[in-house]
Design an enzyme around this catalytic site. Structure first.
Site, PDB file in Angstrom:
ATOM      1  N   VAL A  44     -64.940 120.917  32.394  1.00  0.00           N
ATOM      2  CA  VAL A  44     -65.935 121.231  31.364  1.00  0.00           C
ATOM      3  C   VAL A  44     -65.337 121.012  29.973  1.00  0.00           C
ATOM      4  O   VAL A  44     -65.964 120.397  29.099  1.00  0.00           O
ATOM      5  CB  VAL A  44     -66.448 122.679  31.525  1.00  0.00           C
ATOM      6  N   CYS A  45     -64.114 121.481  29.795  1.00  0.00           N
ATOM      7  CA  CYS A  45     -63.471 121.355  28.487  1.00  0.00           C
ATOM      8  C   CYS A  45     -63.213 119.895  28.118  1.00  0.00           C
ATOM      9  O   CYS A  45     -63.265 119.525  26.941  1.00  0.00           O
ATOM     10  CB  CYS A  45     -62.165 122.139  28.465  1.00  0.00           C
ATOM     11  N   THR A  46     -62.946 119.057  29.099  1.00  0.00           N
ATOM     12  CA  THR A  46     -62.739 117.633  28.832  1.00  0.00           C
ATOM     13  C   THR A  46     -63.983 117.026  28.197  1.00  0.00           C
ATOM     14  O   THR A  46     -63.897 116.255  27.237  1.00  0.00           O
ATOM     15  CB  THR A  46     -62.375 116.903  30.135  1.00  0.00           C
ATOM     16  N   GLU A  48     -66.216 118.682  26.520  1.00  0.00           N
ATOM     17  CA  GLU A  48     -66.442 119.322  25.219  1.00  0.00           C
ATOM     18  C   GLU A  48     -65.594 118.674  24.123  1.00  0.00           C
ATOM     19  O   GLU A  48     -66.097 118.382  23.032  1.00  0.00           O
ATOM     20  CB  GLU A  48     -66.108 120.813  25.309  1.00  0.00           C
ATOM     21  N   LEU A  49     -64.306 118.470  24.395  1.00  0.00           N
ATOM     22  CA  LEU A  49     -63.436 117.878  23.384  1.00  0.00           C
ATOM     23  C   LEU A  49     -63.923 116.488  22.990  1.00  0.00           C
ATOM     24  O   LEU A  49     -63.893 116.125  21.805  1.00  0.00           O
ATOM     25  CB  LEU A  49     -61.991 117.807  23.891  1.00  0.00           C
TER      26      LEU A  49
END
Length: 219
Positions: A44-46, A48-49
């Site tokens: 998920v964070c990948t 987002e960034l």
């Protein structure tokens, strides 16, 4: 100490992918978005960034800097950002903090202050509380805090919308109604009397209720 809206954002000195920074000094006279991640190489964070990297010019138009945080070393960050850029088809130009000692996470109440140990051996699940967004003003005070669950990607379009609202309402005696977007009507705050409002808005306003007065967005 629990952080609240309008509290002074705790300052810190930390290593990032852009070198060592002093947070307050780095913010300068800008607004800032600090958004944190529980672990490098998380799916998920990948996303987002990468999306935030694409949106960075929109934040810059609003005099707003972006800084990420993850509880892993710089070398891991650099390898992860290569994945982010590949997946997001973009270039990440904002710094990412290496919070390996959990220093910033504790300062910002992502962990209890008595949490022990470092980032080594921790998993994304043990760091689940590190899914936060802070918007900080030029006065270095916290203007917004949001904590997201692990499985839900953050809506950075919404963060941008809120920054538009906060910057507008910091300059004018107005508030923004539900689902407000840039350019739409705003609300005259109750502390402004009709007499004062008449001087500010000579073209008048729409009185929905005595306490709910809508007017065109000030330029």
């Amino acid at each position: 100490m629990t952080l609240l809206i309008n509290d002074q954002a705790p300052n810190f000195q930390v290593d990032t992918t852009h070198g060592i920074i002093d947070f307050h000094e780095w913010i300068g006279s800008s607004w800032a978005v600090l958004f944190s991640h529980p672990k490098d190489f998380t799916p998920v964070c990948t996303t987002e960034l990468g999306y935030l990297a694409q949106m960075q010019p929109e934040f810059e138009k609003r005099n707003t800097k972006i800084i990420g945080l993850s509880i892993d070393p710089i070398d891991d960050h650099k390898r992860w950002l290569a994945d982010v850029e590949e997946v997001g088809n973009t270039v990440v130009n904002y710094p990412v903090i290496a919070d390996t000692e959990l220093k910033v996470a504790k300062l910002y109440n992502m962990f209890p202050s008595d949490e022990t140990g470092s980032a080594e051996g921790r998993t994304a699940m043990t760091n689940a509380t590190v899914r936060s967004v802070f918007v900080i003003g030029p006065d270095k005070n916290i203007k917004l805090m949001i904590i997201y669950p692990m499985t839900t990607g953050r809506n950075f379009d919404e963060i941008l919308r809120v920054i538009d609202s906060m910057q507008l309402t910091a300059e004018h005696k107005v508030a923004t109604p539900v689902n407000w977007k840039q350019g739409e009507d705003v609300i005259i705050v109750p502390s402004v009397s009709n007499e004062e409002a008449a001087k500010i808005y000579p073209d008048g306003w729409d009185t929905v209720k005595p306490y709910l007065r809508k007017v065109k967005q000030p330029s």
